[in-house]
Write a protein that holds these residues in place. Structure first.
Motif, short mmCIF file in Angstrom:
data_model
loop_
_atom_site.label_atom_id
_atom_site.label_comp_id
_atom_site.label_asym_id
_atom_site.label_seq_id
_atom_site.Cartn_x
_atom_site.Cartn_y
_atom_site.Cartn_z
N LEU A 5 0.86 -1.18 0.00
CA LEU A 5 0.00 0.00 0.00
C LEU A 5 0.90 1.23 0.00
CD1 LEU A 5 -2.64 -1.01 2.73
CD2 LEU A 5 -2.85 -1.28 0.25
N ASP A 6 0.82 2.03 -1.04
CA ASP A 6 1.66 3.22 -1.16
C ASP A 6 0.91 4.44 -0.66
OD1 ASP A 6 3.98 2.05 -2.36
OD2 ASP A 6 2.85 1.84 -4.21
N PHE A 7 1.44 5.05 0.41
CA PHE A 7 0.85 6.25 1.00
C PHE A 7 1.58 7.49 0.49
CE2 PHE A 7 -0.76 3.06 3.82
CZ PHE A 7 -1.95 3.57 4.31
N ASP A 8 0.84 8.57 0.24
CA ASP A 8 1.42 9.82 -0.20
C ASP A 8 1.81 10.66 1.01
OD1 ASP A 8 2.34 11.85 -1.81
OD2 ASP A 8 0.35 12.72 -2.17
N ALA A 9 2.73 10.11 1.79
CA ALA A 9 3.22 10.77 3.00
C ALA A 9 4.66 10.34 3.21
CB ALA A 9 2.37 10.39 4.22
N SER A 10 5.44 11.19 3.84
CA SER A 10 6.84 10.84 4.13
C SER A 10 6.89 9.79 5.23
CB SER A 10 7.61 12.08 4.57
OG SER A 10 7.14 12.52 5.84
N ALA A 11 8.03 9.15 5.34
CA ALA A 11 8.22 8.15 6.40
C ALA A 11 8.00 8.78 7.77
CB ALA A 11 9.62 7.54 6.30
N GLN A 12 8.53 9.99 7.97
CA GLN A 12 8.40 10.66 9.27
C GLN A 12 6.94 10.99 9.56
OE1 GLN A 12 10.90 11.06 11.65
NE2 GLN A 12 9.02 11.39 12.81
N ALA A 13 6.20 11.43 8.53
CA ALA A 13 4.80 11.76 8.74
C ALA A 13 3.98 10.51 9.08
CB ALA A 13 4.24 12.44 7.50
N LEU A 14 4.23 9.40 8.37
CA LEU A 14 3.53 8.15 8.69
C LEU A 14 3.82 7.71 10.12
CD1 LEU A 14 3.69 5.69 5.63
CD2 LEU A 14 1.67 6.75 6.64
N LEU A 15 5.09 7.72 10.47
CA LEU A 15 5.49 7.27 11.80
C LEU A 15 4.90 8.15 12.89
CD1 LEU A 15 7.18 5.22 13.37
CD2 LEU A 15 9.13 6.78 13.18
N THR A 16 4.95 9.46 12.69
CA THR A 16 4.39 10.38 13.68
C THR A 16 2.90 10.13 13.87
OG1 THR A 16 6.05 12.07 13.18
CG2 THR A 16 4.02 12.81 14.24
N GLY A 17 2.18 9.93 12.76
CA GLY A 17 0.75 9.70 12.85
C GLY A 17 0.42 8.41 13.58
N VAL A 18 1.16 7.34 13.29
CA VAL A 18 0.89 6.05 13.94
C VAL A 18 1.24 6.12 15.42
CG1 VAL A 18 1.57 3.62 14.04
CG2 VAL A 18 1.16 4.71 11.83
N ARG A 19 2.35 6.74 15.76
CA ARG A 19 2.71 6.85 17.18
C ARG A 19 1.71 7.72 17.95
NH1 ARG A 19 9.40 7.19 16.79
NH2 ARG A 19 9.70 4.90 16.84
N ALA A 20 1.16 8.73 17.30
CA ALA A 20 0.12 9.54 17.95
C ALA A 20 -1.14 8.70 18.18
CB ALA A 20 -0.19 10.76 17.08
N PHE A 21 -1.48 7.86 17.22
CA PHE A 21 -2.63 6.96 17.39
C PHE A 21 -2.39 6.01 18.56
CE2 PHE A 21 -4.27 2.68 16.53
CZ PHE A 21 -5.63 2.92 16.47
N LEU A 22 -1.21 5.42 18.65
CA LEU A 22 -0.92 4.49 19.74
C LEU A 22 -0.99 5.18 21.09
CD1 LEU A 22 2.10 2.52 18.20
CD2 LEU A 22 -0.30 1.83 18.28
N ALA A 23 -0.56 6.43 21.15
CA ALA A 23 -0.58 7.18 22.41
C ALA A 23 -2.00 7.45 22.87
CB ALA A 23 0.19 8.48 22.24
N ARG A 24 -2.93 7.55 21.93
CA ARG A 24 -4.33 7.82 22.29
C ARG A 24 -5.08 6.57 22.73
NH1 ARG A 24 -4.00 10.83 17.41
NH2 ARG A 24 -5.14 9.19 16.29
#
Length: 248
Positions: free
Chosen positions: A183-202
């Motif tokens: 699955l190819d996302f139109d986001a940088s590696a840092q943006a993907l990682l930041t978003g997933v880690r924010a989800f995990l924190a919630r």
């Protein structure tokens, strides 16, 4: 042992009734094993899962490369014992789908399994063993739907926001059959990682302990990667189709 990687055009997965003699003949031993595993990890849940009793690669009439699988229902405690007893019934396979979520700069998202997971600490693409909710009309097992659900539950990512690559890649590692869809996302590696880690924190009880981005072959030496993950990443990051592994 050798891990084999194959490119496929599609999957053909069907639900069937199957009498699993391993679960019947070793029920007492399986029960004791489950009690011990629950004692060490009380969060384990003995739900229903789907395993495969038949796996076949074929060329269809339209020349498409197809992986056909017949899946049956069993309990997680039976599956766990079979796996941890060393796969005593080699006619059964653990078949599952995995999303290879890739950033626009070519890095892959991996989840670190949380402490409640039966493989705590290992690194995988977000995934789970298919279950009866993946059985759809006509007795078909929807492994793409399973992939979409697991990605959302574990990372908060919406597969609809990505471009799916055509076809599948199947990785065969003894009784593991990992069916991977990029699955190819139109986001940088840092943006993907930041978003997933924010989800995990919630999340009050996240399934993943952490998330990581893998982009180069140097990452393949990470001991937390199981063999089928090393095989897939080796290939997509510039490796061979067949990866020789130690028997351990």
């Amino acid at each position: 042992m050798t891990v084999e990687v194959l490119d496929l055009d599609r999957l053909d997965c069907r639900f069937v009734d199957h009498r699993w003699r391993f679960a019947e003949e070793r029920s007492v031993e399986i029960g004791r094993h489950w009690e011990e595993r629950r004692r060490r990890n009380p969060t384990l849940y003995d739900g229903r899962v789907l395993l495969a009793c038949q796996v076949e690669c074929a060329i269809d009439d339209d020349r498409a490369r197809v992986l056909r699988m017949s899946l049956f229902e069993t309990r997680f405690s039976h599956f766990l014992a079979w796996r941890e007893f060393g796969w005593p019934d080699e006619t059964v396979y653990n078949c599952f789908s995995m999303p290879a979520a890739r950033s626009r700069d070519g890095a892959y998202l991996l989840g670190e399994m949380g402490p409640s997971h039966s493989y705590a600490g290992r690194l995988y693409f977000p995934c789970g063993t298919p279950d009866p909710s993946d059985i759809v009309a006509g007795g078909r097992v929807d492994l793409f739907g399973s992939l979409v659900r697991e990605l959302a539950e574990e990372t908060g990512l919406d597969a609809a926001q990505a471009r799916p690559a055509p076809g599948w890649t199947a990785v065969f590692d003894r009784q593991f059959v990992a069916c991977v869809k990029r699955l190819d996302f139109d986001a940088s590696a840092q943006a993907l990682l930041t978003g997933v880690r924010a989800f995990l924190a919630r999340e009050s009880a996240p399934e993943l302990a952490d998330a990581h981005m893998f982009a180069g072959p140097e990452t393949l030496a990470d001991p937390r990667l199981p063999g089928f993950m090393v095989a897939y990443l080796s290939r997509t990051l510039g490796g061979a189709d067949e990866i020789p592994l130690s028997a351990g």
